[in-house]
Design an enzyme around this catalytic site. Structure first.
Site, PDB file in Angstrom:
ATOM      1  N   LYS A 149       0.841  -1.213   0.000  1.00  0.00           N
ATOM      2  CA  LYS A 149       0.000   0.000   0.000  1.00  0.00           C
ATOM      3  C   LYS A 149       0.868   1.251   0.000  1.00  0.00           C
ATOM      4  CE  LYS A 149      -1.701   1.318   4.172  1.00  0.00           C
ATOM      5  NZ  LYS A 149      -1.251   2.672   4.588  1.00  0.00           N
ATOM      6  N   ASN A 150       1.864   1.286   0.880  1.00  0.00           N
ATOM      7  CA  ASN A 150       2.629   2.525   1.055  1.00  0.00           C
ATOM      8  C   ASN A 150       3.639   2.771  -0.062  1.00  0.00           C
ATOM      9  OD1 ASN A 150       1.148   3.007   3.296  1.00  0.00           O
ATOM     10  ND2 ASN A 150       2.747   2.420   4.773  1.00  0.00           N
TER      11      ASN A 150
ATOM     12  N   CYS B  40      -4.416  12.688  13.323  1.00  0.00           N
ATOM     13  CA  CYS B  40      -5.116  11.426  13.119  1.00  0.00           C
ATOM     14  C   CYS B  40      -4.916  10.559  14.339  1.00  0.00           C
ATOM     15  CB  CYS B  40      -4.648  10.737  11.844  1.00  0.00           C
ATOM     16  SG  CYS B  40      -3.037  10.015  12.005  1.00  0.00           S
TER      17      CYS B  40
ATOM     18  N   ARG C 222       0.906  14.419  13.396  1.00  0.00           N
ATOM     19  CA  ARG C 222       1.407  14.222  12.029  1.00  0.00           C
ATOM     20  C   ARG C 222       1.427  15.508  11.188  1.00  0.00           C
ATOM     21  NH1 ARG C 222      -0.763   8.647   9.605  1.00  0.00           N
ATOM     22  NH2 ARG C 222       1.140   8.815   8.406  1.00  0.00           N
TER      23      ARG C 222
ATOM     24  N   LEU D  32       7.743  19.320   7.163  1.00  0.00           N
ATOM     25  CA  LEU D  32       8.951  18.918   6.417  1.00  0.00           C
ATOM     26  C   LEU D  32       8.680  18.948   4.911  1.00  0.00           C
ATOM     27  CD1 LEU D  32      10.036  15.918   8.690  1.00  0.00           C
ATOM     28  CD2 LEU D  32      10.969  18.234   8.688  1.00  0.00           C
TER      29      LEU D  32
ATOM     30  N   ASP E  72       4.887   0.449  12.003  1.00  0.00           N
ATOM     31  CA  ASP E  72       3.672  -0.184  11.472  1.00  0.00           C
ATOM     32  C   ASP E  72       3.533  -1.644  11.903  1.00  0.00           C
ATOM     33  OD1 ASP E  72       3.025   2.167  10.224  1.00  0.00           O
ATOM     34  OD2 ASP E  72       3.790   1.574   8.257  1.00  0.00           O
TER      35      ASP E  72
ATOM     36  N   ILE F 167       8.440   6.737  16.774  1.00  0.00           N
ATOM     37  CA  ILE F 167       8.096   7.466  15.540  1.00  0.00           C
ATOM     38  C   ILE F 167       6.852   8.341  15.747  1.00  0.00           C
ATOM     39  CG2 ILE F 167       7.514   7.260  13.079  1.00  0.00           C
ATOM     40  CD1 ILE F 167      10.312   6.243  13.632  1.00  0.00           C
TER      41      ILE F 167
ATOM     42  N   ARG G 252      -8.578  -0.646   4.876  1.00  0.00           N
ATOM     43  CA  ARG G 252      -7.653   0.348   4.306  1.00  0.00           C
ATOM     44  C   ARG G 252      -6.314  -0.283   3.952  1.00  0.00           C
ATOM     45  NH1 ARG G 252      -7.270   5.820   7.577  1.00  0.00           N
ATOM     46  NH2 ARG G 252      -5.881   6.127   5.807  1.00  0.00           N
TER      47      ARG G 252
HETATM   48  N1  EPU Z   1       6.717  14.338  10.580  1.00  0.00           N
HETATM   49  C1  EPU Z   1       6.825  15.684  10.890  1.00  0.00           C
HETATM   50  N2  EPU Z   1       6.686  16.576   9.887  1.00  0.00           N
HETATM   51  C2  EPU Z   1       6.443  16.199   8.592  1.00  0.00           C
HETATM   52  C3  EPU Z   1       6.360  14.841   8.270  1.00  0.00           C
HETATM   53  C4  EPU Z   1       6.492  13.928   9.303  1.00  0.00           C
HETATM   54  O1  EPU Z   1       7.031  16.047  12.045  1.00  0.00           O
HETATM   55  O2  EPU Z   1       6.329  17.076   7.724  1.00  0.00           O
HETATM   56  C5  EPU Z   1       6.858  13.347  11.658  1.00  0.00           C
HETATM   57  C6  EPU Z   1       5.613  12.493  11.813  1.00  0.00           C
HETATM   58  O3  EPU Z   1       4.634  13.118  12.612  1.00  0.00           O
HETATM   59  C7  EPU Z   1       6.183  11.238  12.446  1.00  0.00           C
HETATM   60  C8  EPU Z   1       7.547  11.113  11.779  1.00  0.00           C
HETATM   61  O4  EPU Z   1       7.866  12.427  11.281  1.00  0.00           O
HETATM   62  O5  EPU Z   1       6.340  11.432  13.822  1.00  0.00           O
HETATM   63  C9  EPU Z   1       7.645  10.125  10.633  1.00  0.00           C
HETATM   64  O6  EPU Z   1       6.591  10.348   9.719  1.00  0.00           O
HETATM   65  P1  EPU Z   1       6.716  10.039   8.152  1.00  0.00           P
HETATM   66  O7  EPU Z   1       6.579  11.328   7.404  1.00  0.00           O
HETATM   67  O8  EPU Z   1       7.903   9.202   7.920  1.00  0.00           O
HETATM   68  O9  EPU Z   1       5.409   9.177   7.930  1.00  0.00           O
HETATM   69  P2  EPU Z   1       4.416   9.245   6.699  1.00  0.00           P
HETATM   70  O10 EPU Z   1       5.155   9.411   5.437  1.00  0.00           O
HETATM   71  O11 EPU Z   1       3.297  10.176   7.006  1.00  0.00           O
HETATM   72  C10 EPU Z   1       4.522   6.684   6.210  1.00  0.00           C
HETATM   73  C11 EPU Z   1       3.546   5.550   6.136  1.00  0.00           C
HETATM   74  C12 EPU Z   1       3.033   5.225   7.532  1.00  0.00           C
HETATM   75  C13 EPU Z   1       4.234   4.838   8.390  1.00  0.00           C
HETATM   76  C14 EPU Z   1       5.255   5.982   8.397  1.00  0.00           C
HETATM   77  C15 EPU Z   1       6.520   5.654   9.158  1.00  0.00           C
HETATM   78  C16 EPU Z   1       2.604   5.930   3.946  1.00  0.00           C
HETATM   79  C17 EPU Z   1       1.424   6.287   3.126  1.00  0.00           C
HETATM   80  N3  EPU Z   1       2.441   5.940   5.272  1.00  0.00           N
HETATM   81  O12 EPU Z   1       3.794   7.781   6.759  1.00  0.00           O
HETATM   82  O13 EPU Z   1       2.179   4.099   7.392  1.00  0.00           O
HETATM   83  O14 EPU Z   1       3.807   4.593   9.706  1.00  0.00           O
HETATM   84  O15 EPU Z   1       5.624   6.304   7.041  1.00  0.00           O
HETATM   85  O16 EPU Z   1       7.133   4.541   8.631  1.00  0.00           O
HETATM   86  O17 EPU Z   1       3.647   5.604   3.419  1.00  0.00           O
HETATM   87  C18 EPU Z   1       0.406   2.632   7.943  1.00  0.00           C
HETATM   88  O18 EPU Z   1       0.596   2.067   6.862  1.00  0.00           O
HETATM   89  O19 EPU Z   1      -0.338   2.148   8.846  1.00  0.00           O
HETATM   90  C19 EPU Z   1       1.065   3.910   8.198  1.00  0.00           C
HETATM   91  C20 EPU Z   1       0.660   4.766   9.126  1.00  0.00           C
END
Ligand code: EPU
Length: 425
Positions: A22-23, A123, A128, A132, A312, A334, A404
């Site tokens: 999915k991701n 969420c 979140r 960045l 995850d 995380i 999902r």
């Molecule tokens: N973060 C910030 N600012 C940002 C972006 C992220 O502070 O602009 C923080 C987040 O709040 C979190 C950390 O950085 O504390 C890491 O977040 P990341 O951006 O890496 O996560 P994401 O890209 O939003 C993806 C997966 C998630 C998975 C995370 C971590 C997708 C669509 N989602 O989310 O998957 O948990 O990476 O590996 O790729 C799931 O599949 O259940 C899921 C939540």
């Protein structure tokens, strides 16, 4: 609302096909916005989040066709035609359903000079933020304003390559910036980039589309911007979190389960942790075999970016060690609020206490079936795992979370001998 009913106590025996990730599929689909040509993506899992991304892309004017893949993994091929994109706004109604919607921002901005994307709210697993993503796009020359709950990003003369050093690692921000930089003028260097296999998969697809990208899979990714990208064909990597979940399902129940179509090198440290918990894991070229004969043992796990233990898979690990010998420590590093499964596991008889971002799990001899529900995908599946070994019947409510991210979950577990059924509302 649909529910899942499980009668616990059956060891898993059989083969489970692992679907496309999915991701990985979500950013790959967003990448179709970068080109006026056709992008064909195979091995796309049939999941609610994928449908949401397709709806979002269609709302921008993307042509979408889907057909079943021939393989046995149940995936689909999605053909995306970005030749008639008419709209650069991503509405609240779709973004609120799925935060990954924010991945359309980089591609829309770099190809059309403008993107208006609803600001995703918090969420179930934390606040979140997307700072960045926004700071990185500003480094590439975008002007960003927040108006009426929307992020309005503008770059009428196009984006320019730049050095972006992420202060902390983000999978989504790395993906968004890589896509934006692919059509920027000049070179972009992403430092402290995410190492996740899904980032590498996106880079491979962008290269197929004509981008020049080096270093994906390391902390420093270099992208030479192009004036245009073309279409192409790509197949999504297997879902390492789905594989980790079923590996733990095999470990928690005992028995032997074969996970077909997963590459062991995608799994990072999760397999080691499953072994510490008492299961044997055999890595074959296109398959993982997980079996357990002895007792479950306690683990100490801290979630971390790839190749560390994935956030995850933290909830599933907690279910796995709920009945292990000894005391386990699970630290969530995380997300700030990813223990929503704890009270529900406790209702099933688990002995878990949480202080800050650390959960202490004192193994108990048995879990008891109960009516449970959770507020996010991985928390929900951890309750399914607990139900597999619980005494009596477990009913998992609110299973739209499972839809999902887990394709044909009931069928896959039932095929391995689990007494499980979906009850349609
Ligand atoms: N973060 C910030 N600012 C940002 C972006 C992220 O502070 O602009 C923080 C987040 O709040 C979190 C950390 O950085 O504390 C890491 O977040 P990341 O951006 O890496 O996560 P994401 O890209 O939003 C993806 C997966 C998630 C998975 C995370 C971590 C997708 C669509 N989602 O989310 O998957 O948990 O990476 O590996 O790729 C799931 O599949 O259940 C899921 C939540």
């Amino acid at each position: 609302m649909d529910r899942i009913r499980i009668r616990g106590g059956k060891p898993l025996h059989g083969t489970i096909p692992i679907g496309g990730a999915k991701n990985a599929a979500l950013p790959l689909m967003a990448a179709a916005l970068l080109t006026e040509q056709t992008l064909q993506i195979a091995n796309v899992p049939d999941l609610a989040d994928i449908t949401t991304m397709l709806d979002l892309l269609q709302s921008h004017g993307m042509g979408v066709e889907t057909c079943e893949d021939n393989g046995s993994n149940g995936g689909r091929t999605v053909t995306l035609d970005g030749s008639r994109i008419t709209r650069t706004t991503a509405d609240y109604e779709l973004v609120r359903k799925m935060r990954a919607s924010v991945l359309v921002m980089g591609p829309l901005l770099s190809r059309f000079g403008e993107a208006r994307v609803s600001l995703p709210g918090g969420c179930a697993i934390g606040t979140r933020p997307v700072n960045l993503h926004l700071d990185g796009l500003e480094r590439l020359g975008a002007k960003i304003e927040i108006e009426d709950g929307y992020i309005h990003a503008r770059a009428p003369k196009g984006l320019s390559g730049a050095l972006v050093r992420f202060p902390s690692v983000s999978v989504g921000a790395t993906e968004n910036l890589m896509m934006a930089a692919a059509l920027a003028d000049g070179e972009t260097v992403l430092e402290n980039a995410a190492l996740e296999p899904e980032v590498i998969d996106l880079a491979r697809c962008l290269v197929t589309m004509g981008a020049e990208i080096n270093g994906a899979g390391t902390t420093c990714i270099r992208i030479q911007g192009r004036q245009k990208l073309g279409g192409g064909e790509h197949s999504v990597i297997p879902d390492r979190i789905e594989a980790a979940t079923y590996a733990m399902a095999g470990a928690i129940t005992g028995g032997e389960v074969r996970l077909r179509g997963i590459d062991g090198s995608l799994m990072g440290e999760v397999l080691k942790a499953i072994e510490v918990a008492g299961a044997a894991v055999v890595v074959e070229p296109d398959e993982l075999i997980v079996m357990r004969n002895g007792p479950l043992r306690a683990v100490e796990v801290t979630t971390a970016p790839f190749p560390g233990f994935p956030t995850d898979a933290q909830a599933q690990m907690m279910a796995l060690v709920a009945t292990a010998d000894g005391t386990s420590m699970l630290t969530e590093a995380i997300f700030e609020n990813r223990f929503m499964h704890v009270p529900e596991l406790v209702r099933m008889g688990a002995d878990i206490s949480v202080r800050g971002n650390r959960a202490t799990v004192q193994g108990v001899p048995v879990l008891r079936g109960a009516q449970v529900m959770a507020t996010d995908l991985r928390a929900s599946v951890s309750l399914v795992l607990a139900g597999l070994i619980a005494d009596g019947e477990t009913t998992v409510n609110r299973i739209y979370h499972l839809d999902r991210g887990y394709e044909r979950l009931v069928e896959k577990l039932a095929a391995c001998g689990v007494e499980i059924e979906r009850i349609y509302a």
